[in-house]
Design a protein around this motif. Structure first.
Motif, mmCIF file in Angstrom:
data_model
loop_
_atom_site.group_PDB
_atom_site.id
_atom_site.type_symbol
_atom_site.label_atom_id
_atom_site.label_comp_id
_atom_site.label_asym_id
_atom_site.label_seq_id
_atom_site.Cartn_x
_atom_site.Cartn_y
_atom_site.Cartn_z
ATOM 1 N N MET A 241 138.931 3.379 38.870
ATOM 2 C CA MET A 241 138.150 2.920 37.729
ATOM 3 C C MET A 241 136.652 3.019 38.019
ATOM 4 N N LEU A 242 136.228 2.590 39.196
ATOM 5 C CA LEU A 242 134.815 2.628 39.537
ATOM 6 C C LEU A 242 134.318 4.062 39.735
ATOM 7 N N THR A 243 135.203 4.947 40.176
ATOM 8 C CA THR A 243 134.835 6.359 40.286
ATOM 9 C C THR A 243 134.536 6.945 38.921
ATOM 10 N N PHE A 244 135.390 6.657 37.944
ATOM 11 C CA PHE A 244 135.132 7.102 36.574
ATOM 12 C C PHE A 244 133.846 6.477 36.044
ATOM 13 N N LEU A 245 133.620 5.216 36.373
ATOM 14 C CA LEU A 245 132.413 4.539 35.903
ATOM 15 C C LEU A 245 131.156 5.215 36.450
ATOM 16 N N ILE A 246 131.139 5.524 37.738
ATOM 17 C CA ILE A 246 129.973 6.173 38.336
ATOM 18 C C ILE A 246 129.733 7.524 37.682
ATOM 19 N N GLY A 247 130.798 8.300 37.520
ATOM 20 C CA GLY A 247 130.650 9.598 36.869
ATOM 21 C C GLY A 247 130.128 9.468 35.453
ATOM 22 N N GLY A 248 130.623 8.461 34.718
ATOM 23 C CA GLY A 248 130.155 8.237 33.358
ATOM 24 C C GLY A 248 128.700 7.820 33.303
ATOM 25 N N LEU A 249 128.289 6.954 34.217
ATOM 26 C CA LEU A 249 126.888 6.522 34.253
ATOM 27 C C LEU A 249 125.952 7.699 34.528
ATOM 28 N N LEU A 250 126.340 8.565 35.448
ATOM 29 C CA LEU A 250 125.512 9.732 35.748
ATOM 30 C C LEU A 250 125.469 10.694 34.567
ATOM 31 N N ALA A 251 126.589 10.838 33.863
ATOM 32 C CA ALA A 251 126.607 11.697 32.679
ATOM 33 C C ALA A 251 125.685 11.142 31.597
ATOM 34 N N GLY A 252 125.649 9.811 31.456
ATOM 35 C CA GLY A 252 124.748 9.198 30.485
ATOM 36 C C GLY A 252 123.292 9.422 30.832
ATOM 37 N N ALA A 253 122.969 9.339 32.130
ATOM 38 C CA ALA A 253 121.598 9.620 32.551
ATOM 39 C C ALA A 253 121.247 11.083 32.297
ATOM 40 N N ALA A 254 122.199 11.979 32.594
ATOM 41 C CA ALA A 254 121.973 13.406 32.335
ATOM 42 C C ALA A 254 121.782 13.675 30.856
ATOM 43 N N ALA A 255 122.487 12.919 30.014
ATOM 44 C CA ALA A 255 122.354 13.095 28.568
ATOM 45 C C ALA A 255 120.931 12.811 28.108
ATOM 46 N N MET A 256 120.331 11.754 28.625
ATOM 47 C CA MET A 256 118.962 11.423 28.264
ATOM 48 C C MET A 256 118.004 12.530 28.706
ATOM 49 N N LEU A 257 118.199 13.048 29.905
ATOM 50 C CA LEU A 257 117.337 14.109 30.410
ATOM 51 C C LEU A 257 117.508 15.387 29.602
ATOM 52 N N TYR A 258 118.731 15.670 29.202
ATOM 53 C CA TYR A 258 119.012 16.879 28.415
ATOM 54 C C TYR A 258 118.348 16.802 27.041
ATOM 55 N N VAL A 259 118.381 15.622 26.443
ATOM 56 C CA VAL A 259 117.741 15.446 25.138
ATOM 57 C C VAL A 259 116.220 15.585 25.261
ATOM 58 N N MET A 260 115.659 15.167 26.386
ATOM 59 C CA MET A 260 114.234 15.401 26.610
ATOM 60 C C MET A 260 113.932 16.896 26.647
ATOM 61 N N LYS A 261 114.849 17.663 27.220
ATOM 62 C CA LYS A 261 114.670 19.111 27.318
ATOM 63 C C LYS A 261 114.918 19.786 25.976
ATOM 64 N N ILE A 262 115.997 19.390 25.291
ATOM 65 C CA ILE A 262 116.374 19.986 24.005
ATOM 66 C C ILE A 262 116.586 18.845 23.011
ATOM 67 N N PRO A 263 115.569 18.421 22.303
ATOM 68 C CA PRO A 263 115.666 17.232 21.437
ATOM 69 C C PRO A 263 116.701 17.336 20.313
ATOM 70 N N ASN A 264 116.978 18.545 19.831
ATOM 71 C CA ASN A 264 117.915 18.690 18.715
ATOM 72 C C ASN A 264 119.328 19.050 19.173
ATOM 73 N N ALA A 265 119.683 18.640 20.390
ATOM 74 C CA ALA A 265 120.998 18.988 20.948
ATOM 75 C C ALA A 265 122.063 17.949 20.649
ATOM 76 N N ILE A 266 121.719 16.863 19.951
ATOM 77 C CA ILE A 266 122.676 15.768 19.752
ATOM 78 C C ILE A 266 123.596 16.110 18.586
ATOM 79 N N ILE A 267 124.775 16.630 18.906
ATOM 80 C CA ILE A 267 125.769 17.022 17.925
ATOM 81 C C ILE A 267 127.141 16.852 18.555
#
Length: 345
Positions: A241-267
């Protein structure tokens, strides 16, 4: 089939693939800087793939949709903070901007982390308890990927009319890219610096967590021999469970960085291709190896950027996957093919 061969020959004869060597040479540093920013995001998402695979030997293809939900999470967070899409960059001053960016990232990480844990409990845990075969897990992962996509596509707009649907969200931009310095004539912006430094730092922190903490030893023990680890007092279900949580948290951080790079990517489909590339980065670096995920992500970002200049923009994705196949021909375990269970501090 026979009719298509002359057509293919004609295309080749016309030289439709233009090997733009000079463009790569002339714009080498610009391509490198841009490639590193994309590669850092791939690497951060790839860590989630490699963690889950290292512990469960499961390719969690739904991780790309966990990333996509993180993009929506940070967007909702900004809306709750009072922001609205306007097409303009908000000017709040450095301190307030950094604060809002941090809060938006936390929102995205919370949504992605919750989605990853919910996915494990709802989809994968029942299969483990029934002793399902690996193929069943793989099919379930692909199915859950589509379920999450269609939830955002069709269901979310009914719950929140301003979210989801067929079209991308109107961007909320907190930071305007401004040049900080140049390298070989290539402009390095504040956005690029934030993306690369943040992604690499988070990936390295995850590596330290796995290799230098008590919890990390539990993860490595379960990855190497789950039965023995359980006999030694390690809770396998808690580790998973905690392994999935860590992976999910990192994916969420990557999502914020990706939106900074490509603001209209939220679909709703915004995580699909990036997720495949992140998985490819994990395989390229050596899936099951955290440093390999970081290395593979950075290399993949560079290779696809060089490739799109050399062959043309439309070949960007093709180049990335061809390089992956070529590497695996000569080194099937990836560049740093060491399993998570055998990792050493």
């Amino acid at each position: 089939m026979t009719a298509s061969l002359p057509a293919a020959a004609a295309v080749l004869a016309q030289g439709s693939i233009d090997f733009n060597y000079q463009g790569v040479i002339d714009q080498f540093w610009r391509l490198t800087v841009d490639g590193l920013s994309y590669g850092a995001i791939y690497a951060l998402v790839a860590v989630g793939y490699t963690l889950v695979y290292g512990v469960l030997r499961l390719i969690n293809f739904a991780h790309s949709e966990v990333f996509m939900l993180g993009m929506f999470g940070q967007y909702v967070g900004l809306m709750l903070l009072g922001f609205a899409p306007s097409g303009n960059v908000y000017s709040q001053g450095v301190i307030l901007t950094v604060t809002y960016m941090g809060l938006a990232m936390l929102f995205g990480m919370a949504v992605s982390g919750a989605a990853a844990v919910g996915l494990e409990r709802a989809a994968y845990r029942p299969l483990r308890r029934r002793g399902a075969k690996p193929l069943t897990f793989l099919i379930t992962a692909i199915g859950m990927s589509f379920v999450l996509q269609e939830f955002v596509h069709f269901v979310l707009p009914k719950l929140w009319p301003d979210l989801g649907g067929t079209n991308a969200q109107q961007p909320i931009m907190l930071v305007e890219p401004t040049v900080q310095f140049t390298i070989g004539g290539a402009e390095v912006t504040n956005v690029t610096l934030v993306i690369v430094v943040s992604a690499v730092t988070l990936a390295l922190l995850a590596e330290v967590l796995i290799n230098r903490t008590r919890f990390g030893r539990g993860i490595r023990a379960v990855a190497q021999d789950p039965d023995t680890a359980t006999l030694m007092g390690v809770s396998r279900e808690r580790v998973i469970m905690l392994t999935f949580l860590i992976g999910g948290l990192l994916a969420g951080a990557a999502a914020m960085l990706y939106v900074m790079k490509i603001p209209n990517a939220i679909i709703f489909s915004g995580g699909f291709v990036l997720g495949i590339k992140a998985f490819s980065a994990a395989v390229l670096g050596g899936i099951g190896n955290l440093r390999g995920a970081l290395l593979g992500g950075l290399l993949l970002g560079l290779v696809e950027n060089y490739g799109q200049m050399l062959f043309g923009t439309e070949w960007r994705d093709v180049v990335a996957f061809v390089v992956l196949v070529l590497v695996l021909f000569f080194r099937p375990t990836g560049i740093l093919g060491e399993s998570l269970g055998r990792a050493r501090t």
